[in-house]
Design a protein around this motif. Structure first.
Motif, mmCIF file in Angstrom:
data_model
loop_
_atom_site.group_PDB
_atom_site.id
_atom_site.type_symbol
_atom_site.label_atom_id
_atom_site.label_comp_id
_atom_site.label_asym_id
_atom_site.label_seq_id
_atom_site.Cartn_x
_atom_site.Cartn_y
_atom_site.Cartn_z
ATOM 1 N N GLU B 22 0.815 -1.220 0.000
ATOM 2 C CA GLU B 22 0.000 0.000 0.000
ATOM 3 C C GLU B 22 0.842 1.261 0.000
ATOM 4 N N ALA B 23 2.109 1.123 0.405
ATOM 5 C CA ALA B 23 2.966 2.307 0.463
ATOM 6 C C ALA B 23 4.401 1.899 0.145
ATOM 7 N N THR B 33 16.914 0.428 -9.599
ATOM 8 C CA THR B 33 16.087 1.603 -9.875
ATOM 9 C C THR B 33 14.799 1.306 -10.642
ATOM 10 N N GLU B 34 14.820 0.305 -11.529
ATOM 11 C CA GLU B 34 13.598 0.016 -12.304
ATOM 12 C C GLU B 34 12.443 -0.372 -11.376
ATOM 13 N N LEU B 35 12.814 -0.924 -10.220
ATOM 14 C CA LEU B 35 11.794 -1.327 -9.248
ATOM 15 C C LEU B 35 11.043 -0.075 -8.772
ATOM 16 N N LEU B 36 11.818 0.930 -8.365
ATOM 17 C CA LEU B 36 11.253 2.216 -7.923
ATOM 18 C C LEU B 36 10.470 2.878 -9.053
ATOM 19 N N GLU B 37 11.043 2.824 -10.251
ATOM 20 C CA GLU B 37 10.383 3.484 -11.387
ATOM 21 C C GLU B 37 9.038 2.839 -11.718
ATOM 22 N N HIS B 38 9.005 1.519 -11.647
ATOM 23 C CA HIS B 38 7.751 0.831 -11.950
ATOM 24 C C HIS B 38 6.670 1.224 -10.945
ATOM 25 N N LEU B 39 7.071 1.306 -9.664
ATOM 26 C CA LEU B 39 6.085 1.659 -8.641
ATOM 27 C C LEU B 39 5.702 3.136 -8.723
ATOM 28 N N ALA B 40 6.642 3.959 -9.205
ATOM 29 C CA ALA B 40 6.322 5.389 -9.377
ATOM 30 C C ALA B 40 5.152 5.555 -10.339
ATOM 31 N N LEU B 41 5.091 4.640 -11.302
ATOM 32 C CA LEU B 41 4.015 4.689 -12.285
ATOM 33 C C LEU B 41 2.749 4.015 -11.758
ATOM 34 N N ARG B 42 2.942 2.832 -11.178
ATOM 35 C CA ARG B 42 1.791 1.988 -10.856
ATOM 36 C C ARG B 42 1.072 2.354 -9.548
ATOM 37 N N MET B 43 1.813 2.764 -8.545
ATOM 38 C CA MET B 43 1.170 3.016 -7.243
ATOM 39 C C MET B 43 0.124 4.138 -7.341
ATOM 40 N N PRO B 44 0.477 5.281 -7.936
ATOM 41 C CA PRO B 44 -0.552 6.332 -8.039
ATOM 42 C C PRO B 44 -1.757 5.897 -8.876
ATOM 43 N N GLU B 45 -1.503 5.086 -9.911
ATOM 44 C CA GLU B 45 -2.626 4.570 -10.716
ATOM 45 C C GLU B 45 -3.651 3.870 -9.852
ATOM 46 N N LEU B 46 -3.141 3.174 -8.833
ATOM 47 C CA LEU B 46 -4.017 2.379 -7.970
ATOM 48 C C LEU B 46 -4.404 3.137 -6.698
ATOM 49 N N GLY B 47 -4.042 4.401 -6.640
ATOM 50 C CA GLY B 47 -4.397 5.196 -5.455
ATOM 51 C C GLY B 47 -3.593 4.830 -4.235
ATOM 52 N N ARG B 48 -2.415 4.280 -4.443
ATOM 53 C CA ARG B 48 -1.564 3.906 -3.308
ATOM 54 C C ARG B 48 -0.426 4.915 -3.167
ATOM 55 N N VAL B 49 0.344 4.740 -2.095
ATOM 56 C CA VAL B 49 1.367 5.736 -1.768
ATOM 57 C C VAL B 49 2.700 5.395 -2.430
ATOM 58 N N PHE B 50 3.231 6.327 -3.196
ATOM 59 C CA PHE B 50 4.605 6.233 -3.682
ATOM 60 C C PHE B 50 5.290 7.532 -3.341
ATOM 61 N N LEU B 51 6.454 7.435 -2.720
ATOM 62 C CA LEU B 51 7.191 8.665 -2.443
ATOM 63 C C LEU B 51 8.680 8.422 -2.616
ATOM 64 N N GLN B 52 9.310 9.236 -3.443
ATOM 65 C CA GLN B 52 10.766 9.188 -3.563
ATOM 66 C C GLN B 52 11.346 10.025 -2.438
ATOM 67 N N ALA B 53 12.060 9.372 -1.549
ATOM 68 C CA ALA B 53 12.608 10.045 -0.373
ATOM 69 C C ALA B 53 13.881 10.784 -0.741
ATOM 70 N N GLU B 54 14.356 11.617 0.177
ATOM 71 C CA GLU B 54 15.574 12.391 -0.071
ATOM 72 C C GLU B 54 16.829 11.570 0.164
#
Lengths: 90, 360, 259
Positions: B22-23, B33-54
């Motif tokens: 969920e987050a 990195t592709e793992l993060l990139e895939h979720l950057a696309l997919r999580m918001p599509e599904l209304g879930r939390v994606f955040l790239q931290a500092e």
């Protein structure tokens, strides 16, 4: 001037004396004859002349949130002391 | 579901999504990195939390916060980032909140490089942060296993309220091969009874890892140790190949295990009685199964993409009963089956010499 | 005071806020952490937020803050409270998430986390207690220590040529687009304490309205490590801290004015 009084939780008070410094009526003192469970001399109201106005300045500066302030109600009267916190302080 | 051609990192991300993550909080680092990139696309599509931290430090602490609310949460990184996450991982373990971390291992130490490695074995299995605990560590050897173990990771994390690490090496993260993704699981509808949600008509809840008195801290540690014992009893996983009549056992996990498998097949073709043991859980180390095999073989060869880390666990199980040899490549060098086969032949020969020399 | 009885016509006009636990705190006598706690609790009570607030406690003297508030709470690693609060808030966007951090926690080890939380406009509220020293570890120099300030790790006084000047976090964080409300108040006398309370109320309202990051910096005393009486320590804030850390609103986004 409204009449008031304060109740200081004798077990929570750490005797820091900040309330004494800010009290405009100079009616709070450290009770040096008493030691609480944490070995502090707690502060207490020492107001034989009934000068406390319930202004709550002492409560505003109290770092231990251990002062309850009572005052004559401006409009209606007769609200008793019901909270357990207050009862413990008596 | 049909098999499709999937890149490891993407497959892990998509599997996490289907497992109901969920987050996600993460920081870019090659080779994950592709793992993060895939979720950057997919999580918001599904209304879930994606955040790239500092930073990875922030990412793991965001994971900690999110996990405290009973939200299914994960992060991913690679060696240097995993090092930065150690503090947060320890707090998570010390607070008994479930979380999943994917480590797509690269060559080290230091900045090292971005090539496949298994150099994080000690880091992920031994403690993963200060204090007495081990995360559960799963080591996939194919894209399919990466998918399956990612799903499993969430189940284990929630079952044991424990930290689970999927330790994939860079080869698993970067390779493409056919695999089957599971169907989408429904998201949890109810939060667990320890989750922070606001003290609405219930007593407040506190999640912390502080135990000020020695006795309280020891009690907590004993609880963790009891849980780890249960994990060791229930969750050891491994696969075997041609171990029944084997005289020499090759032990390898992840990509090294897969390469070793090809070498064992080649050794068998040459008539050598060689088997393969591939741990799928690095913690708990599959000592029960390995111990049974070791009782009937004459020698072990551990193959790793590091200087020899898992070999210590194998030696503990072998307990001096059989010689344990090592073959490894470091710094991102991936061994080819031929060099592993050569190591097998050498080990096999020396084993024969040993048994010839031994008194009857 | 045991012998005193309250005349029945008197009405309670002030008592301990409900969002504070009925418990003893580990703070030293006269430490204004207690005042900061009380103000936050009063603000939560007044806005009716107790049942949906989640507190993120720091490492430092306020490490047990979650024990002192009657709120759901968690304990962050040193400096990481803004990151942890981000995780909580992103997972539960309709809850009120508050971090309570000291100056060592926020301005030193957690400088990165607070900067980025503000930069993202993270919808959390931060109560930042600045007493220009590391309290819990026994009075070492902080990034907020004053020039020349003697601490256990700057025994001859903070040498700005060696260790730099005090970091002004409110001024710094106000620069972030994501900051909706950043204010500095002081706890050195009752009038300023009342202003501090108003600022905390504003910060919580900013979060409730989803306007962005909010922080109230509170200039606070550390009588023990400053080696002063509680009363002298309050005067020390006024005399020494106020010139370095001017009070005021450093960021008030337009939408905040409409609250």
């Amino acid at each position: 001037m409204a009449h008031g009084m304060i109740l200081i939780d004798q077990e929570r008070c750490k005797g820091c004396s900040l309330c004494i410094e800010v009290c405009p009526q100079h009616v709070i003192t450290i009770n040096t004859s008493k030691l609480n469970a944490k070995s502090y001399h707690p502060a207490g109201l020492d107001d034989p002349g009934g000068k406390c106005t319930g202004c709550a300045i002492c409560a505003v500066i109290c770092p231990d949130a251990c002062i309850t302030v009572l005052r004559e109600p401006p409009l209606r009267r007769g609200v008793g002391l019901s909270s357990p916190t207050v009862e413990r302080m008596l | 579901m049909a098999r499709e051609l999937l890149k490891g990192n993407v497959a892990i991300a998509e599997a996490a999504l289907r497992a109901g993550v969920e987050a996600y909080f993460g920081y870019p680092i090659t080779p994950q990195t592709e793992l993060l990139e895939h979720l950057a696309l997919r999580m918001p599509e599904l209304g879930r939390v994606f955040l790239q931290a500092e930073s990875e430090i922030a990412a793991i602490n965001m994971v900690y916060g999110s996990a405290c609310t009973g939200t299914r949460t994960m992060t991913s990184s690679s060696g240097p980032g995993i090092s930065l996450m150690q503090e947060g991982m320890s707090y998570i373990a010390g607070s008994e909140v479930p979380a999943v971390i994917v480590d797509v291992m690269r060559g080290g130490p230091g900045l090292g490089n971005i090539l496949p490695s298994q150099g994080d074995y000690f880091q992920v299995t031994r403690s993963a942060g200060h204090g007495d605990y081990h995360p559960i560590v799963l080591a996939p050897a194919s894209v399919q296993e990466a998918i399956d173990f990612t799903m499993l990771a969430f189940d284990l994390a929630e079952k044991y309220r424990h930290l689970v690490i999927v330790a994939a090496d860079g080869m698993i993260g970067q390779m493409m091969e056919p695999a089957e993704l599971p169907p989408m699981r429904p998201l949890p509808t109810k939060r667990p009874d320890w989750a922070l949600t606001g003290a609405d008509e219930r007593p407040k809840r506190v999640i912390s890892s502080i135990y000020m008195s020695a006795e309280a801290a020891e009690r907590f540690n004993l609880k963790v140790q009891a849980r780890l014992k249960e994990i060791r009893r229930n969750e050891q996983r491994s696969t075997e190949y041609e171990t029944d009549d084997a005289r020499l056992l090759v032990v390898g996990y992840g990509s090294a295990g897969r390469i070793a498998h090809s070498a064992v097949v080649a050794a068998r073709e040459k008539g050598l009685k060689v088997g393969l043991f591939r741990p799928q859980t690095l913690y708990p180390f599959p000592e029960a199964s390995l111990s049974k095999i070791i009782s009937r073989i004459q020698g072990c060869l551990v193959v790793e993409m590091n200087a020899g880390q898992m070999i210590e666990d194998v030696q503990l199980v072998a307990a001096g009963q059989v010689p344990v040899r090592f073959y490894g490549r470091m710094g991102g060098v991936v061994p080819v089956p031929e060099e592993v086969l050569a190591a097998i032949e050498q080990a096999y020969d020396s084993m024969s010499e040993l048994s010839l020399a031994a008194p009857a | 005071m045991e012998t005193m009885t309250a005349p029945l016509e008197l009405q309670t006009v002030y008592q301990r806020p409900n969002a504070l636990e009925d418990t003893y705190t580990n703070y030293c006598p006269g430490c204004t952490h207690g005042v900061a706690h009380r103000l936050l609790a009063e603000a939560i009570d007044e806005l009716g937020l107790r049942d949906r607030t989640i507190l993120v406690a720091p490492v430092g003297c306020a490490v047990f803050a979650y024990e002192y508030f009657d709120l759901d709470g968690c304990e962050a690693a040193h400096g990481r409270a803004p990151a942890m609060a981000t995780g909580v808030k992103r997972a539960l966007p309709d809850r009120i998430v508050v971090t309570y951090q000291g100056d060592g926690d926020l301005a030193s080890i957690g400088a990165g986390e607070i900067l980025h939380a503000a930069g993202r406009g993270e919808k959390i509220s931060v109560v930042f207690v600045n007493n220009a020293i590391y309290g819990m570890t026994g009075g070492q120099m902080a990034p907020t220590s004053l020039p020349g300030q003697k601490t256990s790790s700057s025994p001859k006084g903070r040498d700005v040529a060696m260790t730099g000047n005090p970091m002004r976090m409110s001024e710094l964080l106000a620069q972030m687009e994501g900051s909706a409300y950043v204010a500095r108040r002081s706890l050195h006398d009752p009038a300023n304490i009342r202003k501090a309370k108003k600022a905390i109320l504003t910060a919580l309202k900013v979060q409730e309205a989803g306007l962005g990051f909010s922080m109230v910096e509170l200039l606070s005393s550390c009588p023990t490590n400053w080696k002063l009486t509680p009363s002298e320590a309050l005067k020390w804030i006024e005399t020494n801290m106020l010139p370095i850390y001017p009070l005021g609103d450093y960021k008030v986004a337009d939408a905040v004015r409409d609250l």
